[in-house]
Design an enzyme around this catalytic site. Structure first.
Site, PDB file in Angstrom:
ATOM      1  N   ARG A   1      -4.386  14.810   2.096  1.00  0.00           N
ATOM      2  CA  ARG A   1      -5.683  15.413   1.870  1.00  0.00           C
ATOM      3  C   ARG A   1      -6.209  16.118   3.123  1.00  0.00           C
ATOM      4  O   ARG A   1      -6.861  17.142   3.047  1.00  0.00           O
ATOM      5  CB  ARG A   1      -6.688  14.349   1.438  1.00  0.00           C
ATOM      6  CG  ARG A   1      -8.078  14.901   1.438  1.00  0.00           C
ATOM      7  CD  ARG A   1      -9.126  14.180   0.638  1.00  0.00           C
ATOM      8  NE  ARG A   1      -8.919  12.796   0.373  1.00  0.00           N
ATOM      9  CZ  ARG A   1      -8.686  12.288  -0.822  1.00  0.00           C
ATOM     10  NH1 ARG A   1      -8.590  13.091  -1.853  1.00  0.00           N
ATOM     11  NH2 ARG A   1      -8.550  11.004  -0.982  1.00  0.00           N
ATOM     12  N   TYR A   2      -5.951  15.507   4.262  1.00  0.00           N
ATOM     13  CA  TYR A   2      -6.474  16.038   5.523  1.00  0.00           C
ATOM     14  C   TYR A   2      -5.381  16.824   6.229  1.00  0.00           C
ATOM     15  O   TYR A   2      -4.198  16.582   6.006  1.00  0.00           O
ATOM     16  CB  TYR A   2      -6.938  14.876   6.408  1.00  0.00           C
ATOM     17  CG  TYR A   2      -8.057  14.054   5.822  1.00  0.00           C
ATOM     18  CD1 TYR A   2      -9.355  14.549   5.759  1.00  0.00           C
ATOM     19  CD2 TYR A   2      -7.816  12.771   5.342  1.00  0.00           C
ATOM     20  CE1 TYR A   2     -10.380  13.772   5.240  1.00  0.00           C
ATOM     21  CE2 TYR A   2      -8.840  11.996   4.813  1.00  0.00           C
ATOM     22  CZ  TYR A   2     -10.121  12.498   4.769  1.00  0.00           C
ATOM     23  OH  TYR A   2     -11.133  11.743   4.256  1.00  0.00           O
TER      24      TYR A   2
ATOM     25  N   ARG B   1      -2.798  14.448   8.745  1.00  0.00           N
ATOM     26  CA  ARG B   1      -2.394  13.070   8.502  1.00  0.00           C
ATOM     27  C   ARG B   1      -2.188  12.803   7.015  1.00  0.00           C
ATOM     28  O   ARG B   1      -2.768  13.491   6.184  1.00  0.00           O
ATOM     29  CB  ARG B   1      -3.433  12.093   9.068  1.00  0.00           C
ATOM     30  CG  ARG B   1      -4.849  12.290   8.579  1.00  0.00           C
ATOM     31  CD  ARG B   1      -5.812  11.771   9.647  1.00  0.00           C
ATOM     32  NE  ARG B   1      -7.193  11.734   9.213  1.00  0.00           N
ATOM     33  CZ  ARG B   1      -8.002  12.791   9.185  1.00  0.00           C
ATOM     34  NH1 ARG B   1      -7.551  13.995   9.503  1.00  0.00           N
ATOM     35  NH2 ARG B   1      -9.256  12.659   8.814  1.00  0.00           N
TER      36      ARG B   1
ATOM     37  N   CYS C   1      -0.365  -6.647  -3.582  1.00  0.00           N
ATOM     38  CA  CYS C   1      -1.193  -7.198  -2.515  1.00  0.00           C
ATOM     39  C   CYS C   1      -1.084  -8.725  -2.553  1.00  0.00           C
ATOM     40  O   CYS C   1      -0.655  -9.297  -3.558  1.00  0.00           O
ATOM     41  CB  CYS C   1      -2.653  -6.811  -2.711  1.00  0.00           C
ATOM     42  SG  CYS C   1      -2.985  -5.080  -2.372  1.00  0.00           S
TER      43      CYS C   1
ATOM     44  N   CYS D   1      -8.527  -7.493  -4.848  1.00  0.00           N
ATOM     45  CA  CYS D   1      -9.971  -7.252  -4.733  1.00  0.00           C
ATOM     46  C   CYS D   1     -10.431  -6.659  -6.058  1.00  0.00           C
ATOM     47  O   CYS D   1      -9.863  -5.663  -6.516  1.00  0.00           O
ATOM     48  CB  CYS D   1     -10.263  -6.246  -3.625  1.00  0.00           C
ATOM     49  SG  CYS D   1      -9.517  -6.654  -2.032  1.00  0.00           S
TER      50      CYS D   1
ATOM     51  N   CYS E   1     -11.016  -2.813  -6.338  1.00  0.00           N
ATOM     52  CA  CYS E   1      -9.957  -1.994  -5.717  1.00  0.00           C
ATOM     53  C   CYS E   1     -10.046  -0.541  -6.159  1.00  0.00           C
ATOM     54  O   CYS E   1     -10.031  -0.228  -7.343  1.00  0.00           O
ATOM     55  CB  CYS E   1      -8.586  -2.553  -6.089  1.00  0.00           C
ATOM     56  SG  CYS E   1      -7.234  -1.557  -5.414  1.00  0.00           S
TER      57      CYS E   1
ATOM     58  N   ARG F   1      -7.800   1.591  -5.811  1.00  0.00           N
ATOM     59  CA  ARG F   1      -6.502   2.041  -6.285  1.00  0.00           C
ATOM     60  C   ARG F   1      -6.011   1.152  -7.421  1.00  0.00           C
ATOM     61  O   ARG F   1      -4.805   0.992  -7.616  1.00  0.00           O
ATOM     62  CB  ARG F   1      -5.537   2.053  -5.091  1.00  0.00           C
ATOM     63  CG  ARG F   1      -4.720   3.325  -4.991  1.00  0.00           C
ATOM     64  CD  ARG F   1      -4.089   3.484  -3.620  1.00  0.00           C
ATOM     65  NE  ARG F   1      -4.957   4.219  -2.734  1.00  0.00           N
ATOM     66  CZ  ARG F   1      -5.148   3.934  -1.449  1.00  0.00           C
ATOM     67  NH1 ARG F   1      -4.509   2.923  -0.891  1.00  0.00           N
ATOM     68  NH2 ARG F   1      -5.962   4.664  -0.716  1.00  0.00           N
TER      69      ARG F   1
ATOM     70  N   ASP G   1     -16.486   2.920  -4.050  1.00  0.00           N
ATOM     71  CA  ASP G   1     -16.019   4.057  -4.846  1.00  0.00           C
ATOM     72  C   ASP G   1     -16.403   3.863  -6.313  1.00  0.00           C
ATOM     73  O   ASP G   1     -16.599   2.733  -6.772  1.00  0.00           O
ATOM     74  CB  ASP G   1     -14.499   4.199  -4.735  1.00  0.00           C
ATOM     75  CG  ASP G   1     -14.073   4.697  -3.357  1.00  0.00           C
ATOM     76  OD1 ASP G   1     -14.856   5.425  -2.714  1.00  0.00           O
ATOM     77  OD2 ASP G   1     -12.953   4.363  -2.928  1.00  0.00           O
TER      78      ASP G   1
ATOM     79  N   ASP H   1     -16.501   8.183   0.235  1.00  0.00           N
ATOM     80  CA  ASP H   1     -15.281   8.939  -0.051  1.00  0.00           C
ATOM     81  C   ASP H   1     -15.653   9.807  -1.260  1.00  0.00           C
ATOM     82  O   ASP H   1     -15.859   9.290  -2.362  1.00  0.00           O
ATOM     83  CB  ASP H   1     -14.111   7.995  -0.336  1.00  0.00           C
ATOM     84  CG  ASP H   1     -12.790   8.576   0.149  1.00  0.00           C
ATOM     85  OD1 ASP H   1     -12.657   9.818   0.144  1.00  0.00           O
ATOM     86  OD2 ASP H   1     -11.900   7.797   0.530  1.00  0.00           O
TER      87      ASP H   1
ATOM     88  N   LYS I   1     -13.581  11.548   3.207  1.00  0.00           N
ATOM     89  CA  LYS I   1     -14.656  10.680   3.686  1.00  0.00           C
ATOM     90  C   LYS I   1     -15.775  11.510   4.312  1.00  0.00           C
ATOM     91  O   LYS I   1     -15.511  12.343   5.179  1.00  0.00           O
ATOM     92  CB  LYS I   1     -14.099   9.713   4.721  1.00  0.00           C
ATOM     93  CG  LYS I   1     -13.029   8.789   4.168  1.00  0.00           C
ATOM     94  CD  LYS I   1     -12.429   7.940   5.275  1.00  0.00           C
ATOM     95  CE  LYS I   1     -11.323   7.047   4.753  1.00  0.00           C
ATOM     96  NZ  LYS I   1     -10.083   7.792   4.426  1.00  0.00           N
TER      97      LYS I   1
HETATM   98  C1  LIG Z   1      -8.933   7.439   4.581  1.00  0.00           C
HETATM   99  C2  LIG Z   1      -7.820   8.349   4.447  1.00  0.00           C
HETATM  100  C3  LIG Z   1      -7.124   8.796   5.574  1.00  0.00           C
HETATM  101  C4  LIG Z   1      -7.484   8.376   6.978  1.00  0.00           C
HETATM  102  O1  LIG Z   1      -8.744   8.858   7.335  1.00  0.00           O
HETATM  103  P1  LIG Z   1      -9.327   8.588   8.800  1.00  0.00           P
HETATM  104  O2  LIG Z   1     -10.745   9.052   8.727  1.00  0.00           O
HETATM  105  O3  LIG Z   1      -8.486   9.401   9.744  1.00  0.00           O
HETATM  106  O4  LIG Z   1      -9.200   7.120   9.067  1.00  0.00           O
HETATM  107  C5  LIG Z   1      -6.087   9.677   5.383  1.00  0.00           C
HETATM  108  N1  LIG Z   1      -5.750  10.116   4.161  1.00  0.00           N
HETATM  109  C6  LIG Z   1      -6.413   9.717   3.059  1.00  0.00           C
HETATM  110  C7  LIG Z   1      -6.012  10.261   1.739  1.00  0.00           C
HETATM  111  C8  LIG Z   1      -7.463   8.812   3.167  1.00  0.00           C
HETATM  112  O5  LIG Z   1      -8.110   8.404   2.068  1.00  0.00           O
END
Ligand SMILES: *Cc1c(COP(=O)(O)O)cnc(C)c1O
Length: 412
Positions: free
Chosen positions: A137-138, A141, A150, A154, A157, A159, A318, A355, A362
């Protein structure tokens, strides 16, 4: 702007005694399992094998189940499996229907009610998934899902569509494809292992996965998101820690929601991870009647610091289907943040995030500290509600000061 310094809803602030009780470390104890051999109790595989997974076991161990819980537990395995480690079960107060530990892991019939705005994939992960088990998404990363299992489940959850496979999602991570995607994308410098819980893998499997990721030159940073230190501290063996420390920089984010979860067992497990040089963060979910109280949240965050864990995020719950009974309001989250910043150690103050529903990632949410901004000044207020002015010209220079040429320092 009026800032209310009294505690929530005009209630009495908690006494010093109540707060210190929240912050004291106690063992979870043995409870029902008092005659189990110590070596078995300390063995994480024994704990997993003896998890409470059926309504029958739960009824036997907890005759005080409410009708809502009993009905919820009967239906749980069609949605999100029931699973609680014996260790964690012992943290539940069977005499307290509102026990904050109980609400996190014992199903309730309300889980079968879905509000019109709730979703099965509230963060839009499936639409950002280039290969199964990877969410990109980002820009720099990825989220790398390792397993759908798990140690305990939870009830809120995010997911739950795939975790525990109770609803037939049939999640199968394909490590080869996931790793190939990371290797083919040089912009990915950060890989976050999650799931399910990555620390459920054997040391060998996890070492293999971490080695393959470390072998990718552009992967700078590795991290693991896990609730195992809280649900199953027995898993944090010295062998595991010795293996993990080969892969630095490796960070771990844990998930604790209430100070009572930080037992002596958890404190010792976290110390082993910290001693292996692993920086530790915590992610909490804001949950109704669990931690939606500034005094409880503050006690949790301060207690985390005592375990060398930096509070990282507080998540607004969420919009996962069937979670309305656990959802606290955004306003409550903001009120908690207001009670933290300035009132306690800055290291204890996490970022409160939503989120974004549908997949926006986020988004940080903060109480407003900037009262007004205009050409000449920024008007701010502090944690006590006192107002201050920071003069600033429109171009960012201090107000009223003409631009000056600063002479070059003489070279010596
Ligand atoms: C939370 C999340 C991350 C990590 O986010 P940070 O703000 O860098 O901790 C990376 N990818 C996805 C899809 C996430 O939900």
């Amino acid at each position: 702007m009026q800032v209310d310094h009294s505690s929530a809803g005009g209630e009495e602030p908690p006494s010093r005694h109540q707060v210190s009780a929240l912050k004291s470390f106690r063992s979870a104890g043995r409870g029902f399992w008092h005659d189990v051999a110590e070596a078995d109790w300390q063995d994480w595989r024994w704990q997993l094998k003896h998890r409470i997974t059926s309504v029958g076991q739960l009824e036997k161990l907890m005759p005080s189940l409410t009708p809502e819980e009993l009905a919820g537990a009967r239906l749980a395995n069609h949605k999100l499996a029931l699973g609680i480690t014996p260790y964690f079960f012992n943290l539940i107060d069977p005499a307290d229907e509102a026990c904050p530990v109980r609400r996190q892991v014992i199903p309730r019939i309300e889980e079968t009610t879905t509000a019109s705005w709730e979703m099965s994939d509230p963060c839009g992960e499936d639409s950002h998934s280039p290969v199964p088990g990877l969410v990109h998404r980002y820009p720099d990363r990825v989220l790398f899902l390792v397993t759908d299992r798990c140690a305990s489940y939870c009830r809120y959850c995010t997911r739950s569509r795939l975790v525990s496979n109770a609803s037939g999602y049939d999640f199968h991570p394909e490590y080869d494809k996931q790793i190939a995607y990371v290797a083919a994308h040089p912009e990915i410098r950060d890989v976050l292992l999650s799931g399910g819980d990555p620390l459920l893998l054997s040391d060998e499997k996890l070492e293999n996965l971490l080695s393959r990721l470390r072998a990718i030159p552009h992967v700078e940073f590795l991290r693991i998101g896990t609730r195992i230190p809280v649900f199953l501290p027995q898993r944090i063996t010295s062998e595991l820690c010795a293996m993990l420390k080969q892969f630095h920089p490796l960070f771990i984010s844990i998930h604790a929601n209430h100070p009572r979860e930080l037992t002596t067992e958890v404190r010792d497990a976290l110390a082993r991870l910290a001693d292996a040089g692993i920086p530790l963060g915590n992610q909490s979910v804001l949950l109704k009647q669990v931690n939606d109280d500034p005094a409880v949240m503050k006690a949790l965050l301060q207690k985390l610091l005592m375990c060398r864990v930096k509070p990282y995020y507080i998540y607004q719950c969420d919009l996962i289907a069937g979670s309305a009974h656990l959802r606290a309001s955004v306003a409550k989250g903001l009120e908690i943040m207001e009670h933290l910043r300035g009132h306690t150690t800055g290291y204890a103050v996490p970022t409160f995030v939503i989120d974004a529903p549908g997949g926006g990632g986020k988004v940080p949410i903060n109480p407003e500290y900037v009262l007004c901004r205009n050409a000449g000044r920024v008007l701010i207020r502090n944690f006590e509600g006192k107002i201050f002015e920071y003069p600033e010209a429109a171009d960012g220079r201090p107000c009223g000061q003409p631009p000056k040429t600063i002479p070059e320092p003489e070279l010596v």
